[in-house]
Design a protein around this motif. Structure first.
Motif, mmCIF file in Angstrom:
data_model
loop_
_atom_site.group_PDB
_atom_site.id
_atom_site.type_symbol
_atom_site.label_atom_id
_atom_site.label_comp_id
_atom_site.label_asym_id
_atom_site.label_seq_id
_atom_site.Cartn_x
_atom_site.Cartn_y
_atom_site.Cartn_z
ATOM 1 N N ASP A 100 34.239 -54.181 -94.603
ATOM 2 C CA ASP A 100 35.263 -53.867 -95.247
ATOM 3 C C ASP A 100 35.500 -52.462 -96.231
ATOM 4 O O ASP A 100 34.587 -52.405 -96.351
ATOM 5 C CB ASP A 100 36.383 -55.004 -95.936
ATOM 6 N N GLU A 101 36.390 -52.156 -96.723
ATOM 7 C CA GLU A 101 36.698 -50.874 -97.745
ATOM 8 C C GLU A 101 35.153 -50.965 -99.186
ATOM 9 O O GLU A 101 34.917 -49.424 -98.987
ATOM 10 C CB GLU A 101 38.146 -50.940 -97.572
ATOM 11 N N SER A 131 36.942 -53.694 -88.991
ATOM 12 C CA SER A 131 37.712 -54.372 -90.243
ATOM 13 C C SER A 131 38.164 -55.870 -90.666
ATOM 14 O O SER A 131 38.855 -55.841 -89.394
ATOM 15 C CB SER A 131 37.721 -53.352 -91.420
ATOM 16 N N GLY A 132 38.228 -56.378 -91.417
ATOM 17 C CA GLY A 132 38.183 -57.575 -91.672
ATOM 18 C C GLY A 132 37.127 -59.399 -91.481
ATOM 19 O O GLY A 132 37.394 -59.622 -90.965
ATOM 20 N N CYS A 189 36.874 -48.101 -83.921
ATOM 21 C CA CYS A 189 36.475 -49.159 -84.781
ATOM 22 C C CYS A 189 37.917 -50.143 -84.615
ATOM 23 O O CYS A 189 38.738 -49.694 -83.643
ATOM 24 C CB CYS A 189 37.010 -48.150 -85.874
ATOM 25 N N GLU A 191 40.745 -53.223 -86.149
ATOM 26 C CA GLU A 191 40.744 -53.706 -87.314
ATOM 27 C C GLU A 191 41.079 -55.199 -87.155
ATOM 28 O O GLU A 191 42.933 -55.183 -86.282
ATOM 29 C CB GLU A 191 41.732 -53.066 -88.193
ATOM 30 N N GLN A 193 42.858 -58.641 -88.231
ATOM 31 C CA GLN A 193 44.480 -59.102 -89.544
ATOM 32 C C GLN A 193 44.380 -60.728 -89.113
ATOM 33 O O GLN A 193 44.129 -60.916 -88.563
ATOM 34 C CB GLN A 193 45.625 -58.766 -88.168
#
Length: 195
Positions: A100-101, A131-132, A189, A191, A193
């Motif tokens: 993640d960020e 990400s997630g 990439c 993401e 949810q």
């Protein structure tokens, strides 16, 4: 309309017309089926479906991880994954690198990712950056039952030839990775949810 400075399959569409750099048009024509449109309009066809395609691949990845976990085909954790790839890289069909960020500043993790990506590229193993982490924890039932949570930053899906993984989503995710490589995006990439 003006022409873009460089031509490649993932550039932003600036308008119809010939590709300015020699050789680029043939590469793009190889990637995109004949539609009767100009080169730049063809690039738009390639990129216009991206959000829908990413959502579809995201769902396929979720299905694949669930099926792989139920068939005991997952290796979870950076160190565990590195060990398996060192011992039996031919059984690995997908490497999911999740961050993640807030993980972007973790230098040690980024170094591990770089080494894992290089190994995967050398051994023709599909790679996805995701990400997630919270969604991954939900998918893998790693919600914290009092034990220390698993390291979900690296997840390997294995598919040994003796007992192949039975999951149609494996083909969908593999095709997406291959399409991305054709567009010179070696580590696509996604993401995931929360639901």
């Amino acid at each position: 309309m003006g022409q873009p400075a460089a031509a490649h399959a993932v550039c932003v569409v600036a308008g119809p017309g010939p590709v300015p750099s020699p050789g680029s048009e043939e590469q793009i024509l190889d990637l995109i089926p004949e539609t009767g449109k100009t080169t730049w309009e063809r690039e738009e066809v390639l990129t216009a479906s991206s959000p829908c395609r990413l959502e579809t691949v995201g769902r396929a990845l979720e299905d694949l991880l669930g099926a792989a976990q139920s068939q005991d085909r997952l290796t979870v954790g950076v160190y565990e994954s590195a060990k398996l790839m060192n011992v039996d890289p031919d059984s690995v069909v997908l490497c999911v690198l999740a961050a993640d960020e807030e993980d972007e500043g973790d230098i040690a993790l980024q170094i591990h990712f770089t080494l894992l990506q290089a190994f995967c590229c050398d051994n023709d193993i599909n790679i996805l950056r995701v990400s997630g982490l919270r969604r991954l924890a939900q998918l893998l039932d790693d919600t914290g039952d009092g034990t220390e949570p698993r390291d979900l930053h690296c997840i390997l899906v294995t598919n040994p030839p003796v007992q192949p993984l039975k999951c149609p989503a494996l083909q969908d995710v593999g095709s997406f990775c291959q399409e991305s490589r054709c567009r010179n995006q070696w580590v696509p990439c996604l993401e995931l949810q929360d639901r």
